[in-house]
Design a protein around this motif. Sequence first.
Motif, PDB file in Angstrom:
ATOM      1  N   ARG A  35      -3.004  -1.606   1.695  1.00  8.87           N
ATOM      2  CA  ARG A  35      -3.187  -1.539   0.247  1.00  8.87           C
ATOM      3  C   ARG A  35      -2.319  -2.558  -0.460  1.00  8.87           C
ATOM      4  O   ARG A  35      -2.745  -3.198  -1.424  1.00  8.87           O
ATOM      5  N   THR A  36      -1.110  -2.719   0.028  1.00 10.11           N
ATOM      6  CA  THR A  36      -0.207  -3.681  -0.594  1.00 10.11           C
ATOM      7  C   THR A  36      -0.747  -5.098  -0.448  1.00 10.11           C
ATOM      8  O   THR A  36      -0.753  -5.877  -1.397  1.00 10.11           O
TER       9      THR A  36
ATOM     10  N   THR B 173      -0.511   1.778   3.725  1.00 13.67           N
ATOM     11  CA  THR B 173       0.190   1.200   2.581  1.00 13.67           C
ATOM     12  C   THR B 173       0.305  -0.304   2.737  1.00 13.67           C
ATOM     13  O   THR B 173       0.195  -1.058   1.775  1.00 13.67           O
TER      14      THR B 173
ATOM     15  N   HIS C  87       3.753  -9.856 -12.158  1.00 16.36           N
ATOM     16  CA  HIS C  87       2.334  -9.550 -12.000  1.00 16.36           C
ATOM     17  C   HIS C  87       2.027  -8.125 -12.420  1.00 16.36           C
ATOM     18  O   HIS C  87       0.981  -7.589 -12.057  1.00 16.36           O
TER      19      HIS C  87
ATOM     20  N   LEU D 257       3.338  -5.402 -11.429  1.00 14.54           N
ATOM     21  CA  LEU D 257       3.350  -4.423 -10.344  1.00 14.54           C
ATOM     22  C   LEU D 257       4.708  -3.731 -10.284  1.00 14.54           C
ATOM     23  O   LEU D 257       5.732  -4.321 -10.628  1.00 14.54           O
TER      24      LEU D 257
ATOM     25  N   ARG E  51      -4.993  -9.940  -4.463  1.00 17.97           N
ATOM     26  CA  ARG E  51      -5.706  -9.930  -5.737  1.00 17.97           C
ATOM     27  C   ARG E  51      -4.946 -10.670  -6.832  1.00 17.97           C
ATOM     28  O   ARG E  51      -5.535 -11.431  -7.592  1.00 17.97           O
ATOM     29  N   VAL E  52      -3.645 -10.466  -6.876  1.00 21.75           N
ATOM     30  CA  VAL E  52      -2.869 -11.148  -7.915  1.00 21.75           C
ATOM     31  C   VAL E  52      -2.452 -12.553  -7.501  1.00 21.75           C
ATOM     32  O   VAL E  52      -1.838 -13.278  -8.269  1.00 21.75           O
TER      33      VAL E  52
ATOM     34  N   SER F 260      -3.778  -6.016  -0.077  1.00 23.67           N
ATOM     35  CA  SER F 260      -4.953  -6.136  -0.931  1.00 23.67           C
ATOM     36  C   SER F 260      -4.535  -6.423  -2.377  1.00 23.67           C
ATOM     37  O   SER F 260      -5.085  -7.303  -3.039  1.00 23.67           O
ATOM     38  N   THR F 261      -3.543  -5.683  -2.824  1.00 29.21           N
ATOM     39  CA  THR F 261      -3.046  -5.874  -4.192  1.00 29.21           C
ATOM     40  C   THR F 261      -2.457  -7.264  -4.366  1.00 29.21           C
ATOM     41  O   THR F 261      -2.751  -7.967  -5.339  1.00 29.21           O
TER      42      THR F 261
ATOM     43  N   ARG G 154       6.862  -2.072  -1.045  1.00 31.04           N
ATOM     44  CA  ARG G 154       6.492  -3.429  -1.411  1.00 31.04           C
ATOM     45  C   ARG G 154       7.601  -4.418  -1.142  1.00 31.04           C
ATOM     46  O   ARG G 154       7.360  -5.540  -0.677  1.00 31.04           O
TER      47      ARG G 154
END
Lengths: 159, 159
Positions: B77-78, B74, B28, B30, B84-85, B80-81, B36
């Motif tokens: 944010r992770t 974090t 993806h 990333l 999204r993918v 969320s990322t 992560r």
Amino acid sequence: MAGMQQGISETPDGSFGDDDIRTLLREHGLRCTAPRLAVLSALAEAESPVNHHLSAAQIHQRLVEQRRDVDLATVYRTMSTLVRVGVVHALAVDENVSTYGLAAQPHHHAVCTRCGAIIEVPADQLSAALAQASQGTGFLLSDQAGLTLHGLCPECRRA
Amino acid sequence: MAGMQQGISETPDGSFGDDDIRTLLREHGLRCTAPRLAVLSALAEAESPVNHHLSAAQIHQRLVEQRRDVDLATVYRTMSTLVRVGVVHALAVDENVSTYGLAAQPHHHAVCTRCGAIIEVPADQLSAALAQASQGTGFLLSDQAGLTLHGLCPECRRA
DNA sequence: ATAATTGCAAAGTCTTTGCAGTTTG
DNA sequence: CAAACTGCAAAGACTTTGCAATTAT
């Protein structure tokens, strides 16, 4: 405006007014106060098949516009009370804001992933299929199993 | 531990380790960072049919317990990322806290209204019925239409 | 080296709560 | 009148954001 609540008397045309709301409240042992009448009528006005759910902030805003001010905290407390007695259904739309709608006949919701519209979907079609599908899991569906479908509403589907 | 993610290579026994996670991230676009890897392995460990979803706080706590500290921000944010993918699915449990789980094969969720357990329900049984039922509304169900059923889990059903 | 990502701390939302004053039945 | 309810303000819970420092490619 729209139609029929659970055991609520209603006017011939399907809408329902202050008197009906008063009855509704009393049926659940709740007092009829101005704030509650205001909040419930706001929800009643939103009772169209599309976007019939409102967030606490939206309810509050509508009341302000109508010069029927009710404190935001009261809106929250009222919703909590009404959800508890089953007059209102809570629904988490974007995972972060609760929205509330009158508990009409059993129904489900379809949320548009593009514009956020909430569409009411009658339960009858789904209920049977759901009951059968969940049988294997040992899970007992609640009567008013409010599902939330995700997808594109008719309008966004075109665009 | 549990099984199969979307296009993820996996070990013969169905579990999946750091290398698989690395591949997943790269697929993806990333970067593979320690935070992560930690977050994803926490989710992987939670992948049982019951309670396979975790809140940001729960993920964070598990990582702290494992001495693999990652900042709460974090984690958010992770998630969320990853949402999204499409690697992770978000789900609002009690209308007020988001929970996250690996996006496995299409599936739905059953939330116990008593103990809060989240049970994974395979989609195959429901999908057909849903598609048919929603046809009349003009609503286009998204592929992974993640439903949330409400009711009593097998355990609470007894009590 | 460059762009992505993180930690930390501060700020933001949405929601709940304490309490004194009002209102309903 | 007693109990239920409200407004206001403060507190809480969850999530997001700015920014400098760190890290992956």
